[in-house]
Scaffold this motif. Structure first.
Motif, PDB file in Angstrom:
ATOM      1  N   MET A  57       0.840  -1.170   0.000  1.00 26.81           N
ATOM      2  CA  MET A  57       0.000   0.000   0.000  1.00 26.81           C
ATOM      3  C   MET A  57       0.888   1.238   0.000  1.00 26.81           C
ATOM      4  SD  MET A  57      -3.006   1.135   2.580  1.00 26.81           S
ATOM      5  CE  MET A  57      -4.282   0.437   1.583  1.00 26.81           C
ATOM      6  N   GLN A  58       0.471   2.215  -0.764  1.00 27.17           N
ATOM      7  CA  GLN A  58       1.228   3.457  -0.843  1.00 27.17           C
ATOM      8  C   GLN A  58       0.970   4.332   0.371  1.00 27.17           C
ATOM      9  OE1 GLN A  58       0.096   5.356  -4.478  1.00 27.17           O
ATOM     10  NE2 GLN A  58       1.092   3.841  -5.771  1.00 27.17           N
ATOM     11  N   ASP A  59       1.957   5.159   0.712  1.00 25.26           N
ATOM     12  CA  ASP A  59       1.770   6.125   1.783  1.00 25.26           C
ATOM     13  C   ASP A  59       0.597   7.039   1.436  1.00 25.26           C
ATOM     14  OD1 ASP A  59       3.987   4.970   2.869  1.00 25.26           O
ATOM     15  OD2 ASP A  59       5.306   6.685   2.609  1.00 25.26           O
ATOM     16  N   GLY A  60      -0.148   7.438   2.456  1.00 30.10           N
ATOM     17  CA  GLY A  60      -1.283   8.326   2.249  1.00 30.10           C
ATOM     18  C   GLY A  60      -2.553   7.614   1.836  1.00 30.10           C
ATOM     19  N   GLY A  61      -2.547   6.291   1.857  1.00 30.53           N
ATOM     20  CA  GLY A  61      -3.722   5.516   1.460  1.00 30.53           C
ATOM     21  C   GLY A  61      -4.761   5.423   2.562  1.00 30.53           C
ATOM     22  N   SER A  62      -5.752   4.605   2.315  1.00 32.97           N
ATOM     23  CA  SER A  62      -6.839   4.432   3.263  1.00 32.97           C
ATOM     24  C   SER A  62      -7.278   2.974   3.283  1.00 32.97           C
ATOM     25  CB  SER A  62      -8.017   5.319   2.864  1.00 32.97           C
ATOM     26  OG  SER A  62      -9.089   5.140   3.748  1.00 32.97           O
ATOM     27  N   ILE A  63      -7.549   2.466   4.485  1.00 32.25           N
ATOM     28  CA  ILE A  63      -8.089   1.118   4.664  1.00 32.25           C
ATOM     29  C   ILE A  63      -9.474   1.280   5.276  1.00 32.25           C
ATOM     30  CG2 ILE A  63      -7.858  -1.070   5.886  1.00 32.25           C
ATOM     31  CD1 ILE A  63      -4.813  -0.528   5.943  1.00 32.25           C
ATOM     32  N   ILE A  64     -10.465   0.663   4.656  1.00 34.74           N
ATOM     33  CA  ILE A  64     -11.820   0.730   5.181  1.00 34.74           C
ATOM     34  C   ILE A  64     -12.284  -0.695   5.459  1.00 34.74           C
ATOM     35  CG2 ILE A  64     -14.201   1.427   4.749  1.00 34.74           C
ATOM     36  CD1 ILE A  64     -13.014   3.535   2.796  1.00 34.74           C
ATOM     37  N   LEU A  65     -12.593  -0.961   6.722  1.00 36.41           N
ATOM     38  CA  LEU A  65     -13.062  -2.277   7.148  1.00 36.41           C
ATOM     39  C   LEU A  65     -14.569  -2.218   7.375  1.00 36.41           C
ATOM     40  CD1 LEU A  65     -10.240  -2.834   9.775  1.00 36.41           C
ATOM     41  CD2 LEU A  65     -10.355  -3.815   7.492  1.00 36.41           C
ATOM     42  N   THR A  66     -15.260  -3.278   7.056  1.00 38.40           N
ATOM     43  CA  THR A  66     -16.708  -3.308   7.221  1.00 38.40           C
ATOM     44  C   THR A  66     -17.071  -4.120   8.458  1.00 38.40           C
ATOM     45  OG1 THR A  66     -16.972  -3.208   4.835  1.00 38.40           O
ATOM     46  CG2 THR A  66     -18.877  -3.914   6.101  1.00 38.40           C
ATOM     47  N   ALA A  67     -17.831  -3.501   9.340  1.00 34.38           N
ATOM     48  CA  ALA A  67     -18.312  -4.171  10.556  1.00 34.38           C
ATOM     49  C   ALA A  67     -19.818  -3.928  10.632  1.00 34.38           C
ATOM     50  CB  ALA A  67     -17.591  -3.636  11.787  1.00 34.38           C
ATOM     51  N   SER A  68     -20.367  -3.921  11.825  1.00 30.50           N
ATOM     52  CA  SER A  68     -21.799  -3.665  11.984  1.00 30.50           C
ATOM     53  C   SER A  68     -22.055  -3.081  13.369  1.00 30.50           C
ATOM     54  CB  SER A  68     -22.583  -4.957  11.808  1.00 30.50           C
ATOM     55  OG  SER A  68     -22.345  -5.816  12.906  1.00 30.50           O
ATOM     56  N   ILE A  69     -23.291  -2.812  13.650  1.00 30.29           N
ATOM     57  CA  ILE A  69     -23.689  -2.263  14.948  1.00 30.29           C
ATOM     58  C   ILE A  69     -23.390  -3.260  16.068  1.00 30.29           C
ATOM     59  CG2 ILE A  69     -26.066  -3.080  14.862  1.00 30.29           C
ATOM     60  CD1 ILE A  69     -24.886   0.326  16.197  1.00 30.29           C
ATOM     61  N   GLY A  70     -23.198  -4.533  15.728  1.00 32.07           N
ATOM     62  CA  GLY A  70     -22.894  -5.550  16.732  1.00 32.07           C
ATOM     63  C   GLY A  70     -21.617  -5.260  17.497  1.00 32.07           C
ATOM     64  N   VAL A  71     -20.780  -4.392  16.967  1.00 29.19           N
ATOM     65  CA  VAL A  71     -19.557  -4.001  17.665  1.00 29.19           C
ATOM     66  C   VAL A  71     -19.896  -3.177  18.895  1.00 29.19           C
ATOM     67  CG1 VAL A  71     -17.457  -2.618  17.471  1.00 29.19           C
ATOM     68  CG2 VAL A  71     -18.183  -4.036  15.568  1.00 29.19           C
ATOM     69  N   SER A  72     -20.887  -2.333  18.784  1.00 27.70           N
ATOM     70  CA  SER A  72     -21.208  -1.390  19.853  1.00 27.70           C
ATOM     71  C   SER A  72     -22.378  -1.818  20.722  1.00 27.70           C
ATOM     72  CB  SER A  72     -21.542  -0.028  19.248  1.00 27.70           C
ATOM     73  OG  SER A  72     -20.463   0.441  18.476  1.00 27.70           O
ATOM     74  N   LYS A  73     -23.245  -2.644  20.183  1.00 30.30           N
ATOM     75  CA  LYS A  73     -24.470  -3.011  20.897  1.00 30.30           C
ATOM     76  C   LYS A  73     -24.601  -4.524  20.934  1.00 30.30           C
ATOM     77  CE  LYS A  73     -29.424  -2.267  20.765  1.00 30.30           C
ATOM     78  NZ  LYS A  73     -30.544  -1.674  20.048  1.00 30.30           N
ATOM     79  N   GLY A  74     -24.580  -5.072  22.126  1.00 33.68           N
ATOM     80  CA  GLY A  74     -24.725  -6.522  22.255  1.00 33.68           C
ATOM     81  C   GLY A  74     -26.104  -6.997  21.845  1.00 33.68           C
ATOM     82  N   GLN A  75     -26.160  -8.174  21.239  1.00 34.41           N
ATOM     83  CA  GLN A  75     -27.431  -8.747  20.821  1.00 34.41           C
ATOM     84  C   GLN A  75     -27.498 -10.198  21.282  1.00 34.41           C
ATOM     85  OE1 GLN A  75     -27.538  -8.334  16.584  1.00 34.41           O
ATOM     86  NE2 GLN A  75     -27.508  -6.109  16.644  1.00 34.41           N
ATOM     87  N   GLY A  76     -28.638 -10.613  21.777  1.00 34.63           N
ATOM     88  CA  GLY A  76     -28.800 -11.985  22.212  1.00 34.63           C
ATOM     89  C   GLY A  76     -28.557 -12.968  21.081  1.00 34.63           C
ATOM     90  N   GLY A  77     -27.820 -14.048  21.367  1.00 35.51           N
ATOM     91  CA  GLY A  77     -27.554 -15.068  20.373  1.00 35.51           C
ATOM     92  C   GLY A  77     -26.506 -14.684  19.345  1.00 35.51           C
TER      93      GLY A  77
END
Length: 53
Positions: free
Chosen positions: A1-21
């Motif tokens: 990767m070149q300097d000054g680039g960007s990495i974008i990872l995809t997650a969801s609301i499950g990172v911040s809010k626990g959900q049953g199951g």
């Protein structure tokens, strides 16, 4: 990767809010967020930014 680039990872609301199951899903999304935080520090000298969406 070149300097000054960007990495974008995809997650969801499950990172911040626990959900049953959703233990495994929540843990994997938390791991993605942890990667982003670590890479932000490691790659800052190369001006590469890391985001989680």
């Amino acid at each position: 990767m070149q300097d000054g680039g960007s990495i974008i990872l995809t997650a969801s609301i499950g990172v911040s809010k626990g959900q049953g199951g959703g233990t495994i899903n929540g843990a994997s999304k938390a791991a993605v967020r942890s990667f982003a935080r670590t890479w932000t520090v490691e790659l800052s000298g190369r001006k590469i930014r890391v985001n989680v969406s």
